[in-house]
Design a protein around this motif. Structure first.
Motif, PDB file in Angstrom:
ATOM      1  N   SER A  45       0.834  -1.213   0.000  1.00 21.82           N
ATOM      2  CA  SER A  45       0.000   0.000   0.000  1.00 21.82           C
ATOM      3  C   SER A  45       0.863   1.256   0.000  1.00 21.82           C
ATOM      4  O   SER A  45       0.522   2.246  -0.661  1.00 21.82           O
ATOM      5  N   ASP A 166      -6.009  -1.086  -4.753  1.00 18.25           N
ATOM      6  CA  ASP A 166      -5.401  -1.740  -3.587  1.00 18.25           C
ATOM      7  C   ASP A 166      -6.327  -2.844  -3.088  1.00 18.25           C
ATOM      8  O   ASP A 166      -7.317  -2.578  -2.423  1.00 18.25           O
ATOM      9  N   GLU A 167      -6.011  -4.076  -3.422  1.00 20.61           N
ATOM     10  CA  GLU A 167      -6.817  -5.249  -3.081  1.00 20.61           C
ATOM     11  C   GLU A 167      -8.299  -5.043  -3.439  1.00 20.61           C
ATOM     12  O   GLU A 167      -9.175  -5.199  -2.586  1.00 20.61           O
TER      13      GLU A 167
HETATM   14 MG    MG Z   1      -2.027  -2.823   2.167  1.00 16.33          MG
END
Ligand code: MG
Ligand code: ADP
Length: 226
Positions: A45, A166-167
Motif C-alpha cells: 500500500s 489496492d486489493e
Molecule cells: Mg495494504
C-alpha cells in the motif's frame, strides 16, 4: 509512464523506525497491467500511495510521464492526480450520505465540465460497470460487488490513464471478484494502465507482470509468459 529509482520510505515514531520501502527500482510502461503481491505489511500500500502521489518517499526519484514528482508542490501533485489517476480501494470508500450517482460524480469534482456533460459522463461510467439501475440508491442498499463497481465507476469517470487498485477484490466473493477483474481487464484492453495489489494468484494471473515484495523490497518482477 512511471520510473521509481532507489525509492525509500521510512516511518518514524518516538520508539520505532519502519522501513516500509527500501531501494525500490520499478518502471511501469503505458498500457501495462501490473500486479503487486506479498505478505501483509511488506509495503504494497505504501508503494501504491507513492505511485499515486498520495505519499512522498523519504528519498529517491519518482518520474511520472517525464515529470519529477519530488519537485512538484502539493497543488501541482493534486493536478497530476486529478488529470491522470483513478483509485480503487478494498473497502470501496463510498460516501454513505450520497447516492451512487452523486458518489460517482465526485470523481469529477475538480473538473469544469458543464452539467449536461457531467451527467453524460456519470451515466456512461455507470453503464460501463453495470450499475445504472442503482443510480439513485445509497451505498448501504447495494451488495459489496455493486459498491465496488460503483467505486470503479467513480475512479474511471474522469477517464484516467492510470488506475491504482489496492486489493480491489479483497472483500468480495468469487463471483463479484471475477466481475471486478473483468472490468479491469477490459479497461486495460482499451489502453488504461493498471497497477493492482492482490493476494489472489488467480487475479494476479490476469496481469502481464507480477511484482513480488518482501520487507519493503521488490524481490521478483516477472513478466508472464505470453
Ligand atoms: Mg495494504
Ligand atoms: P501492506 O500494504 O503490504 O500490507 P503497508 O504498505 O501498509 O503494507 O505497510 C508497510 C509497513 O509500513 C508496515 O510495517 C506498516 O506498519 C508501516 N506503515 C505503513 N503506513 C504507516 C504509517 N502511516 N505510519 C507508520 N507506519 C506505517
Amino acid at each position: 509512464m512511471i520510473t521509481l529509482a532507489d525509492i525509500h520510505r521510512l516511518f518514524r515514531s518516538d520508539e520505532v523506525e519502519t522501513a516500509a520501502l527500501r531501494s525500490i527500482e520499478l518502471q511501469i510502461d503505458e498500457g501495462e497491467f501490473v500486479a503487486i503481491m506479498g505478505p501483509s505489511g511488506c509495503g504494497k500500500s505504501t508503494l501504491l500511495n507513492v505511485i499515486g502521489l498520495i505519499d512522498r518517499p523519504t528519498s529517491g526519484r519518482y518520474l511520472f510521464r517525464g515529470q519529477e514528482a519530488g519537485e512538484l508542490d502539493e497543488a501541482a501533485r493534486a493536478r497530476l492526480r486529478r488529470d491522470n489517476l483513478g483509485f480503487v480501494f478494498q473497502s470501496f470508500n463510498l460516501i454513505d450520505e450520497l447516492t451512487i450517482a452523486e458518489n460517482i460524480e465526485l470523481g469529477l469534482v475538480y473538473r469544469l465540465w458543464a452539467g449536461r456533460e457531467r451527467r453524460a459522463r456519470v451515466e456512461a461510467a455507470m453503464d460501463r460497470v453495470g450499475i445504472a439501475h442503482r443510480a439513485r440508491h445509497y451505498p448501504h442498499q447495494l451488495s459489496g460487488g455493486q459498491q465496488q463497481r460503483a467505486a470503479i465507476a467513480r475512479a474511471i469517470v474522469g477517464q484516467p490513464a492510470l488506475i491504482l487498485a489496492d486489493e480491489p477484490t479483497g472483500n468480495l466473493d468469487t463471483e463479484n471478484g471475477e466481475q471486478v477483474m473483468d472490468i479491469l481487464k477490459s479497461l486495460n484492453a482499451e489502453g488504461t494502465t493498471i497497477v493492482m495489489v492482490t493476494h489472489s494468484p488467480a487475479h494476479a494471473d490476469v496481469a502481464e507482470r507480477v511484482v513480488n515484495m518482501l520487507d519493503g523490497r521488490i524481490v521478483v518482477s516477472a513478466r508472464r509468459a505470453a
